[in-house]
Enzyme design. Structure first.
Site, PDB file in Angstrom:
ATOM      1  N   TYR A  81       5.763  -3.474  -7.744  1.00  0.00           N
ATOM      2  CA  TYR A  81       6.433  -3.888  -6.541  1.00  0.00           C
ATOM      3  C   TYR A  81       7.463  -4.979  -6.461  1.00  0.00           C
ATOM      4  O   TYR A  81       8.344  -4.908  -6.158  1.00  0.00           O
ATOM      5  CB  TYR A  81       5.583  -4.002  -5.315  1.00  0.00           C
ATOM      6  CG  TYR A  81       4.925  -2.801  -4.801  1.00  0.00           C
ATOM      7  CD1 TYR A  81       5.624  -2.168  -3.868  1.00  0.00           C
ATOM      8  CD2 TYR A  81       3.659  -2.199  -5.407  1.00  0.00           C
ATOM      9  CE1 TYR A  81       5.313  -0.946  -3.442  1.00  0.00           C
ATOM     10  CE2 TYR A  81       3.268  -0.985  -4.677  1.00  0.00           C
ATOM     11  CZ  TYR A  81       4.175  -0.259  -3.916  1.00  0.00           C
ATOM     12  OH  TYR A  81       3.650   0.823  -3.417  1.00  0.00           O
ATOM     13  N   ARG A 118      10.401  -3.565  -8.007  1.00  0.00           N
ATOM     14  CA  ARG A 118      11.225  -2.795  -7.069  1.00  0.00           C
ATOM     15  C   ARG A 118      11.967  -3.778  -5.919  1.00  0.00           C
ATOM     16  O   ARG A 118      13.075  -3.523  -5.550  1.00  0.00           O
ATOM     17  CB  ARG A 118      10.212  -1.647  -6.332  1.00  0.00           C
ATOM     18  CG  ARG A 118       9.977  -0.470  -7.375  1.00  0.00           C
ATOM     19  CD  ARG A 118       9.206   0.571  -6.911  1.00  0.00           C
ATOM     20  NE  ARG A 118       9.510   1.068  -5.983  1.00  0.00           N
ATOM     21  CZ  ARG A 118       8.554   1.325  -4.756  1.00  0.00           C
ATOM     22  NH1 ARG A 118       7.409   1.240  -4.719  1.00  0.00           N
ATOM     23  NH2 ARG A 118       9.043   1.672  -3.662  1.00  0.00           N
ATOM     24  N   ASN A 162      11.889   5.558   3.877  1.00  0.00           N
ATOM     25  CA  ASN A 162      12.095   4.577   2.982  1.00  0.00           C
ATOM     26  C   ASN A 162      11.721   3.269   3.437  1.00  0.00           C
ATOM     27  O   ASN A 162      11.661   2.957   4.601  1.00  0.00           O
ATOM     28  CB  ASN A 162      13.699   4.505   2.648  1.00  0.00           C
ATOM     29  CG  ASN A 162      14.198   5.873   2.278  1.00  0.00           C
ATOM     30  OD1 ASN A 162      13.421   6.679   1.496  1.00  0.00           O
ATOM     31  ND2 ASN A 162      15.488   6.236   2.363  1.00  0.00           N
ATOM     32  N   VAL A 163      11.452   2.374   2.426  1.00  0.00           N
ATOM     33  CA  VAL A 163      10.923   1.094   2.611  1.00  0.00           C
ATOM     34  C   VAL A 163      11.777  -0.071   2.355  1.00  0.00           C
ATOM     35  O   VAL A 163      11.574  -1.171   2.461  1.00  0.00           O
ATOM     36  CB  VAL A 163       9.571   0.613   2.001  1.00  0.00           C
ATOM     37  CG1 VAL A 163       8.432   1.689   2.096  1.00  0.00           C
ATOM     38  CG2 VAL A 163      10.049   0.816   0.324  1.00  0.00           C
ATOM     39  N   ASP A 164      13.204   0.280   2.105  1.00  0.00           N
ATOM     40  CA  ASP A 164      14.188  -0.597   1.496  1.00  0.00           C
ATOM     41  C   ASP A 164      15.275  -1.327   2.625  1.00  0.00           C
ATOM     42  O   ASP A 164      15.771  -2.023   2.027  1.00  0.00           O
ATOM     43  CB  ASP A 164      15.317   0.201   0.446  1.00  0.00           C
ATOM     44  CG  ASP A 164      15.658   1.394   1.212  1.00  0.00           C
ATOM     45  OD1 ASP A 164      15.826   1.262   2.163  1.00  0.00           O
ATOM     46  OD2 ASP A 164      15.939   2.210   0.640  1.00  0.00           O
ATOM     47  N   HIS A 215       6.770   4.681   6.527  1.00  0.00           N
ATOM     48  CA  HIS A 215       5.984   4.117   5.266  1.00  0.00           C
ATOM     49  C   HIS A 215       5.987   2.363   4.963  1.00  0.00           C
ATOM     50  O   HIS A 215       6.013   2.147   3.933  1.00  0.00           O
ATOM     51  CB  HIS A 215       6.401   4.970   4.021  1.00  0.00           C
ATOM     52  CG  HIS A 215       6.090   6.324   4.269  1.00  0.00           C
ATOM     53  ND1 HIS A 215       6.665   7.338   3.468  1.00  0.00           N
ATOM     54  CD2 HIS A 215       5.010   7.026   5.056  1.00  0.00           C
ATOM     55  CE1 HIS A 215       6.115   8.586   3.514  1.00  0.00           C
ATOM     56  NE2 HIS A 215       5.223   8.285   4.882  1.00  0.00           N
ATOM     57  N   CYS A 258      -1.418 -10.879   4.028  1.00  0.00           N
ATOM     58  CA  CYS A 258      -2.615 -10.952   3.489  1.00  0.00           C
ATOM     59  C   CYS A 258      -3.805 -10.026   3.693  1.00  0.00           C
ATOM     60  O   CYS A 258      -3.992  -9.844   5.030  1.00  0.00           O
ATOM     61  CB  CYS A 258      -3.280 -12.427   3.478  1.00  0.00           C
ATOM     62  SG  CYS A 258      -4.904 -12.841   3.231  1.00  0.00           S
ATOM     63  N   CYS A 311      -6.856 -12.178   5.877  1.00  0.00           N
ATOM     64  CA  CYS A 311      -6.441 -12.710   7.288  1.00  0.00           C
ATOM     65  C   CYS A 311      -5.304 -12.142   8.033  1.00  0.00           C
ATOM     66  O   CYS A 311      -5.239 -12.615   9.142  1.00  0.00           O
ATOM     67  CB  CYS A 311      -6.459 -14.374   7.134  1.00  0.00           C
ATOM     68  SG  CYS A 311      -4.836 -14.861   6.291  1.00  0.00           S
TER      69      CYS A 311
END
Ligand code: BJW
Ligand code: ZN
Length: 248
Positions: free
Chosen positions: A65, A68, A100-102, A117, A125, A128
């Site tokens: 990740y 990316r 897309n996550v971009d 997505h 985290c 928490c």
């Protein structure tokens, strides 16, 4: 390139959906997932894009990740993204529904964007729930840990076996059900439930158009397939729509 039927549907349309996948960002330099240039030629999705893999090997998943995230930091929206932003201004209702996550659709100027997505620019985290920006954690070589509870920090993306964010999914369903024209752009349409949206829209009455370099399982079940690059076809389409609007 564009049939008179499509132009007439777009002329009459009040509500448009652009459903996008990795091919939308390929011309910005983001690798797609599958196929010849797919990122999963090198890494297996089951090793990286699921929660168990993250718990088993957080450093490997983090490395993937981080790589990316760094690609995405230095790229720009392409003419296809900008064309969708221009199109939004032409219609009373317009939604980008993206896998897309971009974050490139928002950066290009689209206002209504549903992210099915998640978004690789956010992290949280697992202990928490505290959110972290990329700036706060990109300096770490191995999987970063929460400063409050020492829990592992993961990207805010949807892995296999995980539910899609409910608000984004239900808004996407609603826009698909009410679309007059529904574009499926640069997606192999194999990952569900997102991949069910084009046919769902069609059953609800939308004119469904696919733009892709190659045919997919969807191609013979929709109204029109336009072969080619999203970054070339979409600007051409918007030019045509604007020209016909000024002639009226
Ligand atoms: C161009 C171009 C250019 C190139 N111009 N075009 C059977 C039925 C239904 C569901 C399932 C099932 N079996 C298993 C499932 C569940 C699973 C699934 O669908 N698996 C399938 C693979 C079979 N789905 C899930 O797990 C989802 N959750 C879920 O179902 O929850 C319920 C549940 C809960 C508990 C247990 C079980 C179920 C979640 C899916 C999450 C997907 N996540 C990823 C990773 C995101 C994070 C990250 O980025 O790392 O999302 S996977 C990956 O695939 C990513 C993408 O968004 C997604 C789709 O890929 P996309 O965008 O289509 O890219 P490509 O590469 O496949 O295609 C690119 C296309 O562009 C190609 O066609 C090119 O030709 C084209 N192209 N250049 C135009 N310039
Ligand atoms: Zn924490």
């Amino acid at each position: 390139m564009f049939s008179p039927r499509l132009i007439s549907k777009l002329h009459d349309a009040k509500s448009i959906v652009a459903f996008t996948g990795a091919g939308m960002s390929a011309e910005s330099g983001v690798p797609t997932f599958r196929g010849e240039n797919g990122i999963w030629k090198k890494f297996k999705p089951e090793e990286l894009a699921n929660f168990d893999a993250f718990i088993r090997n957080p450093d490997l998943v983090w490395e993937w990740y981080k790589h990316r995230k760094q690609i995405i930091r230095f790229i720009q929206p392409n003419p296809g993204h900008f064309a969708l932003a221009e199109m939004e201004a032409l219609y009373p209702k317009f939604a980008v529904v993206t896998q897309n996550v971009d974050n490139l659709h928002r950066r290009a100027g689209n206002k209504t964007v549903y992210e099915l997505h998640g978004n690789i620019e956010r992290n949280y985290c697992i202990g928490c729930g505290t959110y972290y920006s990329n700036e706060e954690i990109l300096k770490f070589e191995s999987a970063p840990k929460c400063t409050k509870c020492k829990g592992l920090i993961r990207p805010d993306v949807v892995w296999f076996g995980e539910l899609l964010p409910a608000s984004q999914w239900f808004a996407s369903l609603d826009s698909a059900e009410h679309a007059d024209v529904f574009f499926s752009i640069g997606t192999s349409a194999v990952v569900h439930p997102a991949a069910s949206l084009p046919l769902l829209a069609r059953h609800a009455g939308a004119f469904v158009v696919e733009i892709n370099l190659e045919t997919t399982e969807l191609s013979n079940q929709i109204d029109e397939f336009i072969p080619g690059k999203a970054g070339e076809i979409l600007p051409e389409l918007v030019r045509l729509l604007k020209d016909s609007a000024t002639k009226e």
